[in-house]
Design an enzyme around this catalytic site. Sequence first.
Site, PDB file in Angstrom:
ATOM      1  N   HIS A 119      50.741 -42.199 -17.764  1.00  0.00           N
ATOM      2  CA  HIS A 119      51.293 -42.819 -16.556  1.00  0.00           C
ATOM      3  C   HIS A 119      51.128 -44.325 -16.562  1.00  0.00           C
ATOM      4  O   HIS A 119      50.389 -44.901 -17.359  1.00  0.00           O
ATOM      5  CB  HIS A 119      50.671 -42.211 -15.293  1.00  0.00           C
ATOM      6  CG  HIS A 119      49.193 -42.438 -15.139  1.00  0.00           C
ATOM      7  ND1 HIS A 119      48.666 -43.600 -14.614  1.00  0.00           N
ATOM      8  CD2 HIS A 119      48.126 -41.647 -15.406  1.00  0.00           C
ATOM      9  CE1 HIS A 119      47.343 -43.517 -14.573  1.00  0.00           C
ATOM     10  NE2 HIS A 119      46.991 -42.334 -15.053  1.00  0.00           N
ATOM     11  N   CYS A 138      43.153 -39.303 -18.057  1.00  0.00           N
ATOM     12  CA  CYS A 138      44.568 -39.585 -18.251  1.00  0.00           C
ATOM     13  C   CYS A 138      44.742 -40.835 -19.114  1.00  0.00           C
ATOM     14  O   CYS A 138      43.799 -41.600 -19.321  1.00  0.00           O
ATOM     15  CB  CYS A 138      45.263 -39.806 -16.904  1.00  0.00           C
ATOM     16  SG  CYS A 138      45.598 -38.286 -15.990  1.00  0.00           S
TER      17      CYS A 138
END
Length: 200
Positions: A119, A138
């Site tokens: 992301h 992440c």
Amino acid sequence: YDRDSLVTAMKVIVGKPSTSTPQISSKIDQIIFFPYWYVPNSIATKEILPIQQKESTFLENNGFQVLDELGNTIDPTTLPWATYTANNFPYRFRQVAGCDNSLGIVKFNFESPYAIYLHDTNHKELFGKSNRHISHGCIRLEKPYDLAAILLGNRSQVEDALKHRFDTDLKPKYMRLDNPVQVFITYMTTSVDEFGNLVI
């Protein structure tokens, strides 16, 4: 890479040692512009809850909503924050979409048992650090819009979406890839640079 040709490269931010990014092979099948961030329970109860208990306006100031088990939003000013602990917190936190969202403007989904993804980020200054092992697992991307344009095969589609990033009350916009793209997450601690030099 497209076959043997390098298409793009970028810096990333990955998990810190205590929440290391797992190795995985999967396929990116969906891109989400203006994603919500549904905060994992461990982060919600161990990090955000204690801050909210000390600062009553923390959630509001950082764009977080409180959701019940049915997904309904709850007014945080009506909740008895002092009575909650990590073991008895019955709600979830969701951060609204927009430029201040921790996931940034775009998120790349792929199947994973670890609830991680690639992301954007609202803290792009962190790419200037030499040590970028600072996430919860992440992977934050330095050039997420470039990657989105490559995967969609359409830069104008990305630019059109980005025009709305300052709109109020943004909602996620889902774009499914017709041809999912393979993603490998691995650690290459020894490699060779473009000049043939060994890099450790």
